[in-house]
Design a protein around this motif. Structure first.
Motif, short mmCIF file in Angstrom:
data_model
loop_
_atom_site.label_atom_id
_atom_site.label_comp_id
_atom_site.label_asym_id
_atom_site.label_seq_id
_atom_site.Cartn_x
_atom_site.Cartn_y
_atom_site.Cartn_z
N GLU A 156 0.82 -1.21 0.00
CA GLU A 156 0.00 0.00 0.00
C GLU A 156 0.86 1.26 0.00
OE1 GLU A 156 -4.08 -1.72 2.11
OE2 GLU A 156 -2.68 -0.53 3.30
N ILE A 157 1.99 1.23 0.70
CA ILE A 157 2.90 2.37 0.67
C ILE A 157 3.46 2.55 -0.73
CG2 ILE A 157 5.14 3.23 1.45
CD1 ILE A 157 4.54 1.93 4.18
N ALA A 158 3.88 1.46 -1.36
CA ALA A 158 4.43 1.55 -2.72
C ALA A 158 3.39 2.07 -3.70
CB ALA A 158 4.96 0.18 -3.15
N HIS A 159 2.14 1.60 -3.56
CA HIS A 159 1.06 2.10 -4.42
C HIS A 159 0.87 3.60 -4.24
CE1 HIS A 159 -0.90 -1.07 -6.72
NE2 HIS A 159 -0.79 -1.90 -5.71
N ARG A 160 0.82 4.05 -2.98
CA ARG A 160 0.60 5.47 -2.73
C ARG A 160 1.72 6.32 -3.30
NH1 ARG A 160 -2.52 8.11 0.77
NH2 ARG A 160 -3.94 6.50 0.03
N VAL A 161 2.94 5.90 -3.08
CA VAL A 161 4.07 6.66 -3.58
C VAL A 161 4.06 6.70 -5.10
CG1 VAL A 161 6.59 6.69 -3.77
CG2 VAL A 161 5.50 6.33 -1.54
N ARG A 162 3.78 5.59 -5.75
CA ARG A 162 3.72 5.58 -7.21
C ARG A 162 2.60 6.48 -7.71
NH1 ARG A 162 7.14 5.47 -10.74
NH2 ARG A 162 8.00 3.44 -10.15
N ASP A 163 1.45 6.46 -7.04
CA ASP A 163 0.36 7.33 -7.44
C ASP A 163 0.77 8.80 -7.36
OD1 ASP A 163 -1.31 5.18 -7.91
OD2 ASP A 163 -2.39 5.34 -6.01
N VAL A 164 1.57 9.14 -6.35
CA VAL A 164 1.99 10.52 -6.14
C VAL A 164 3.03 10.94 -7.17
CG1 VAL A 164 3.25 12.06 -4.58
CG2 VAL A 164 1.41 10.61 -3.69
N VAL A 165 4.05 10.12 -7.39
CA VAL A 165 5.16 10.56 -8.23
C VAL A 165 4.96 10.24 -9.69
CG1 VAL A 165 6.71 10.22 -6.26
CG2 VAL A 165 6.59 8.44 -8.03
N GLY A 166 4.07 9.30 -10.01
CA GLY A 166 3.87 8.92 -11.40
C GLY A 166 5.16 8.45 -12.04
N ASP A 167 5.45 8.98 -13.21
CA ASP A 167 6.69 8.60 -13.89
C ASP A 167 7.72 9.73 -13.84
OD1 ASP A 167 5.55 10.43 -15.61
OD2 ASP A 167 5.54 9.12 -17.36
N ARG A 168 7.57 10.62 -12.84
CA ARG A 168 8.51 11.74 -12.74
C ARG A 168 9.85 11.33 -12.15
NH1 ARG A 168 5.01 16.09 -9.56
NH2 ARG A 168 4.31 14.18 -8.48
N ILE A 169 9.83 10.39 -11.21
CA ILE A 169 11.07 9.91 -10.60
C ILE A 169 10.97 8.39 -10.43
CG2 ILE A 169 11.45 12.08 -9.37
CD1 ILE A 169 10.59 10.72 -6.80
N ALA A 170 12.11 7.77 -10.15
CA ALA A 170 12.14 6.32 -9.91
C ALA A 170 11.73 6.02 -8.48
CB ALA A 170 13.54 5.78 -10.18
N VAL A 171 11.16 4.84 -8.28
CA VAL A 171 10.77 4.38 -6.95
C VAL A 171 11.48 3.06 -6.66
CG1 VAL A 171 8.87 3.74 -5.41
CG2 VAL A 171 8.51 5.48 -7.18
N ILE A 172 12.26 3.05 -5.60
CA ILE A 172 13.03 1.89 -5.16
C ILE A 172 12.54 1.49 -3.79
CG2 ILE A 172 15.37 1.06 -4.62
CD1 ILE A 172 16.41 3.45 -6.32
N ALA A 173 12.62 0.22 -3.45
CA ALA A 173 12.38 -0.24 -2.07
C ALA A 173 13.60 -0.98 -1.58
CB ALA A 173 11.15 -1.15 -2.00
N LYS A 174 13.96 -0.74 -0.33
CA LYS A 174 15.02 -1.51 0.32
C LYS A 174 14.33 -2.56 1.19
CE LYS A 174 19.42 -0.86 2.64
NZ LYS A 174 20.41 0.18 3.09
N LEU A 175 14.57 -3.84 0.91
CA LEU A 175 13.76 -4.91 1.51
C LEU A 175 14.65 -6.01 2.07
CD1 LEU A 175 10.61 -5.82 1.53
CD2 LEU A 175 11.38 -7.41 -0.23
#
Length: 404
Positions: A202-221
């Protein structure tokens, strides 16, 4: 027919961003923001890695909320931080590198003495290192945390960052939901691994919804955290599969260990008990010297020490690139990572020792890091993070020659 030449120093695509090479400066606590705002010292710290040749440098640890801090002086991602963050990103870009902001909520690692509030966890929990109590987070508070990650990502976009790294590791709040040791909830956020993976998704979904394709989204897992009954590879594989199917992330940086207990499982190598005792209050020093090595854990250092676990995740992804971390110190290691199916390689301690190391490796394939893995840099996080073998950070553009 000969195998294609592997070139870790050629440009590579990360979501909407092209990095000039495949080397990422991993997030390492900096201690250069005493008021929670960007300083010239912090800018110089990251500028050194950019000038030293990394494809991208990562600013650690940017809090999504005041109660999510894990240590004093961490940057809070809000409007007040924007002017300094823009100066930071402009400086790194001028040196030719990209820059990422690591976004996190410390959860059980957030000290009440710092935040002023009781830490939160999926379920009631007592930190075995600090003996601090964490209360169970409510559903309403979970929704707020998800919003806070989204708001922080928006700040990152406005500040000119090229990427955000969502901290889903080391038993910080999102990671603790993945752990059956800490997460004993009976609602849709607890139970089997699909439910325990709900918050990070859900966090990843929210962040992607916010940033769209303007920046990259990485997760440290976390692949595993080294604690019996906690996160282990089989369930981590399932979490990665779920995140990959969601297609919300551009890359996942695979890590190990926790900030709750046995932290040396992440670092490997020498255990700096004496140095840790030296920065503790006098009354605590005898206990640290006595049980410090047991509490911190002791694990031998090996080159590429996370690779045996990390290679199991390569066939688990179809949409998401993978970042290899752990014991990467020379060009051979970078090429090994590429051969194994990793798109990027992250380096931490080796770059603290020599910010110019990437340029040096690119110019001369025989160059090896001078990091000795004494891990005394871990203790410097209580002040300004640095390599103790050169506390003044006098590396310069020709580090390999100057330090030879």
């Amino acid at each position: 027919m000969s195998a294609p030449q592997l070139d870790p120093f050629a440009p590579a695509r990360l979501g909407p961003v092209t990095l000039r090479n495949r080397v990422i400066k991993a997030a390492t606590s900096e201690g250069r923001s005493p008021d929670g705002l960007v300083t010239d010292d912090l800018i110089a710290f990251h500028r050194a890695f950019a000038e030293g040749g990394v494809g991208m440098t990562t600013v650690a640890y940017c809090c999504v909320s005041p109660e999510g801090a894990s240590a004093p002086g961490q940057i809070l991602m809000n409007a007040a931080a924007l002017p300094g963050l823009r100066r930071l990103t402009d400086s790194v870009h001028a040196a030719g590198a990209a820059i990422s902001a690591q976004l996190g909520h410390a959860g059980v690692v957030a000290p009440k003495k710092l935040t002023g509030v009781t830490a939160v966890a999926p379920s009631r929990f007592v930190n075995p290192t600090s003996f601090a109590y964490s209360r169970e987070i409510t559903r309403a508070e979970i929704a707020t945390v998800i919003d806070q990650f989204g708001d922080a990502a928006q700040v990152a976009v406005e500040a000119g960052f090229d990427a955000v790294e969502l901290h889903f590791g080391h038993l910080y709040l999102p990671s603790s939901f993945l752990s059956p040791l800490i997460n004993r909830r009976k609602d849709s956020y607890g139970g089997d691994i699909d439910n325990r993976s709900r918050l990070v998704r859900e966090i990843a979904h929210r962040v992607r919804d916010v940033v769209g394709d303007r920046i990259a989204v990485i997760a440290k897992l976390d692949m595993d955290d080294g604690l019996p009954g906690s996160i282990w590879i089989a369930e981590a594989l399932r979490t990665v599969q779920l995140l990959d199917a969601d297609a919300t992330l551009d890359a996942i940086e695979l890590t190990q260990g926790s900030s709750v207990f046995k932290p040396m499982y992440l670092f490997r190598g020498d255990v700096p008990v004496k140095e840790f005792a030296g920065v503790m209050p006098p009354a605590m020093r005898p206990a640290v010297r006595l049980v410090g090595k047991w509490a911190m854990g002791s694990y031998p250092y090996e080159d590429l020490y996370m690779l045996p676990a990390a290679r199991q995740f390569v066939p688990a992804v179809a949409n998401t690139k993978l970042i290899l971390l752990g014991g990467i110190t020379n060009r051979d290691h970078l090429e090994t990572g590429m051969r194994e199916g990793f798109d990027f390689m992250a380096m931490g301690r080796a770059l603290l020792r020599e910010p110019n190391l990437v340029n040096a490796m690119s110019a001369d394939a025989s160059v090896r890091s001078r990091c000795t893995h004494n891990n005394k840099c871990m203790v410097t996080v209580f002040g300004r993070t640095h390599c103790v073998l050169d506390p003044e950070q006098r590396y310069g553009p020709l580090a390999s020659q100057q330090l030879g």
